[in-house]
Write a protein that holds these residues in place. Structure first.
Motif, PDB file in Angstrom:
ATOM      1  N   CYS A  15       0.870  -1.130  -0.005  1.00  0.00           N
ATOM      2  CA  CYS A  15       0.056  -0.124  -0.065  1.00  0.00           C
ATOM      3  C   CYS A  15       0.898   1.370  -0.051  1.00  0.00           C
ATOM      4  O   CYS A  15       1.742   1.336   0.933  1.00  0.00           O
ATOM      5  N   LYS A  16       0.785   2.197  -0.900  1.00  0.00           N
ATOM      6  CA  LYS A  16       1.383   3.115  -1.191  1.00  0.00           C
ATOM      7  C   LYS A  16       0.640   4.633  -1.114  1.00  0.00           C
ATOM      8  O   LYS A  16      -0.654   4.564  -1.130  1.00  0.00           O
ATOM      9  N   SER A  17       1.161   5.612  -0.567  1.00  0.00           N
ATOM     10  CA  SER A  17       0.192   6.693  -0.442  1.00  0.00           C
ATOM     11  C   SER A  17       1.018   7.910  -1.277  1.00  0.00           C
ATOM     12  O   SER A  17       2.080   8.017  -1.421  1.00  0.00           O
ATOM     13  N   VAL A  18       0.040   8.673  -1.853  1.00  0.00           N
ATOM     14  CA  VAL A  18       0.586   9.721  -2.691  1.00  0.00           C
ATOM     15  C   VAL A  18      -0.129  10.980  -2.068  1.00  0.00           C
ATOM     16  O   VAL A  18      -1.438  11.051  -2.084  1.00  0.00           O
ATOM     17  N   ASN A  86       7.048   4.095   1.094  1.00  0.00           N
ATOM     18  CA  ASN A  86       5.721   3.790   0.421  1.00  0.00           C
ATOM     19  C   ASN A  86       5.018   5.297   0.623  1.00  0.00           C
ATOM     20  O   ASN A  86       3.692   5.091   0.877  1.00  0.00           O
ATOM     21  N   ILE A  87       5.679   6.391   0.605  1.00  0.00           N
ATOM     22  CA  ILE A  87       5.217   7.470   0.776  1.00  0.00           C
ATOM     23  C   ILE A  87       5.566   8.603  -0.187  1.00  0.00           C
ATOM     24  O   ILE A  87       6.919   8.821  -0.526  1.00  0.00           O
ATOM     25  N   TYR A  88       4.762   9.095  -1.043  1.00  0.00           N
ATOM     26  CA  TYR A  88       5.211  10.197  -1.971  1.00  0.00           C
ATOM     27  C   TYR A  88       4.309  11.418  -1.730  1.00  0.00           C
ATOM     28  O   TYR A  88       3.229  11.444  -1.553  1.00  0.00           O
ATOM     29  N   TYR A 107       7.967   6.053  -8.658  1.00  0.00           N
ATOM     30  CA  TYR A 107       7.425   5.951  -7.533  1.00  0.00           C
ATOM     31  C   TYR A 107       6.296   4.704  -7.639  1.00  0.00           C
ATOM     32  O   TYR A 107       6.224   3.900  -7.156  1.00  0.00           O
ATOM     33  N   ILE A 108       5.398   4.967  -8.630  1.00  0.00           N
ATOM     34  CA  ILE A 108       4.218   4.177  -8.857  1.00  0.00           C
ATOM     35  C   ILE A 108       4.548   3.093  -9.666  1.00  0.00           C
ATOM     36  O   ILE A 108       3.907   2.034  -9.512  1.00  0.00           O
ATOM     37  N   GLY A 109       5.652   3.100 -10.488  1.00  0.00           N
ATOM     38  CA  GLY A 109       6.435   1.773 -11.240  1.00  0.00           C
ATOM     39  C   GLY A 109       5.561   2.051 -12.767  1.00  0.00           C
ATOM     40  O   GLY A 109       5.558   0.860 -13.128  1.00  0.00           O
ATOM     41  N   VAL A 110       5.501   3.120 -13.085  1.00  0.00           N
ATOM     42  CA  VAL A 110       4.918   3.277 -14.551  1.00  0.00           C
ATOM     43  C   VAL A 110       5.935   4.077 -15.259  1.00  0.00           C
ATOM     44  O   VAL A 110       6.676   4.737 -15.050  1.00  0.00           O
ATOM     45  N   ASN A 111       5.925   3.957 -16.808  1.00  0.00           N
ATOM     46  CA  ASN A 111       6.641   4.932 -17.436  1.00  0.00           C
ATOM     47  C   ASN A 111       6.086   6.247 -17.450  1.00  0.00           C
ATOM     48  O   ASN A 111       4.915   6.355 -17.467  1.00  0.00           O
ATOM     49  N   PRO A 112       6.920   7.236 -17.450  1.00  0.00           N
ATOM     50  CA  PRO A 112       6.433   8.637 -17.542  1.00  0.00           C
ATOM     51  C   PRO A 112       5.638   8.869 -18.977  1.00  0.00           C
ATOM     52  O   PRO A 112       6.227   8.541 -19.792  1.00  0.00           O
ATOM     53  N   GLU A 113       4.454   9.646 -18.633  1.00  0.00           N
ATOM     54  CA  GLU A 113       3.718  10.192 -20.131  1.00  0.00           C
ATOM     55  C   GLU A 113       3.794  11.705 -19.762  1.00  0.00           C
ATOM     56  O   GLU A 113       2.892  12.190 -19.293  1.00  0.00           O
TER      57      GLU A 113
END
Length: 161
Positions: A15-18, A86-88, A107-113
């Motif tokens: 579980c991550k926080s943004v 797990n804190i952004y 942080y989320i683990g996706v490619n930047p768009e």
């Protein structure tokens, strides 16, 4: 928060926080404008209020507003529950910069768009009104938030009032 993290952990889900922080005065003005545009009186603006300055002067002291604007308290609560990795925490005013897009994407683990930065969702329909007196009152009311964020996130000294 503890319950949420615990429930995910039981299922072996990280579980991550943004948290995205915005200059409190601008956040509050935006919330008031957004709710007035939609005639939403369920979030701290008195029923039937239509004047932006009047609504602003009433809203910023409400529980609804303080719960969303006391970043110092929110961050401390998040830090008690989440592991630091797990804190952004991002700053709204620079979140559309390429470096910040890269940081949150990693942080989320996706490619930047980077093209997503051109799209603004929930944009208010009508312009906000500036009023130095009420804006100074709001800044004074949330002075602890400004102080905390200026210390924890020095970039806010340049990006915020």
């Amino acid at each position: 928060l503890e319950n949420i993290v615990s429930e995910f952990k039981e299922r072996d889900i990280i579980c991550k926080s943004v948290l995205l922080l915005r200059d409190p005065v601008d956040r509050i003005k935006s919330a008031v404008r957004y709710n007035l545009d939609r005639k939403n009186y369920d979030e701290g603006i008195p029923l039937g209020e239509g004047d932006f300055i009047e609504a602003l002067g009433q809203y910023y002291r409400t529980e609804h507003c303080t719960l969303r604007t006391r970043y110092d308290k929110t961050i401390e609560n998040v830090r008690k529950v989440f592991d630091s990795e797990n804190i952004y925490i991002g700053i709204y005013e620079n979140m559309f910069d390429n470096d910040e897009i890269e940081r949150i994407s990693k942080y989320i683990g996706v490619n930047p768009e980077f093209d997503f930065a051109r799209v603004r969702v929930n944009k208010t329909k009508s312009p906000t009104v500036n009023n130095d007196d009420i804006e100074n009152d709001i800044k004074d009311f949330y002075s602890e938030v400004y102080k905390y964020c200026n210390e924890e996130f020095p970039v806010t000294k340049d990006l915020w009032r």
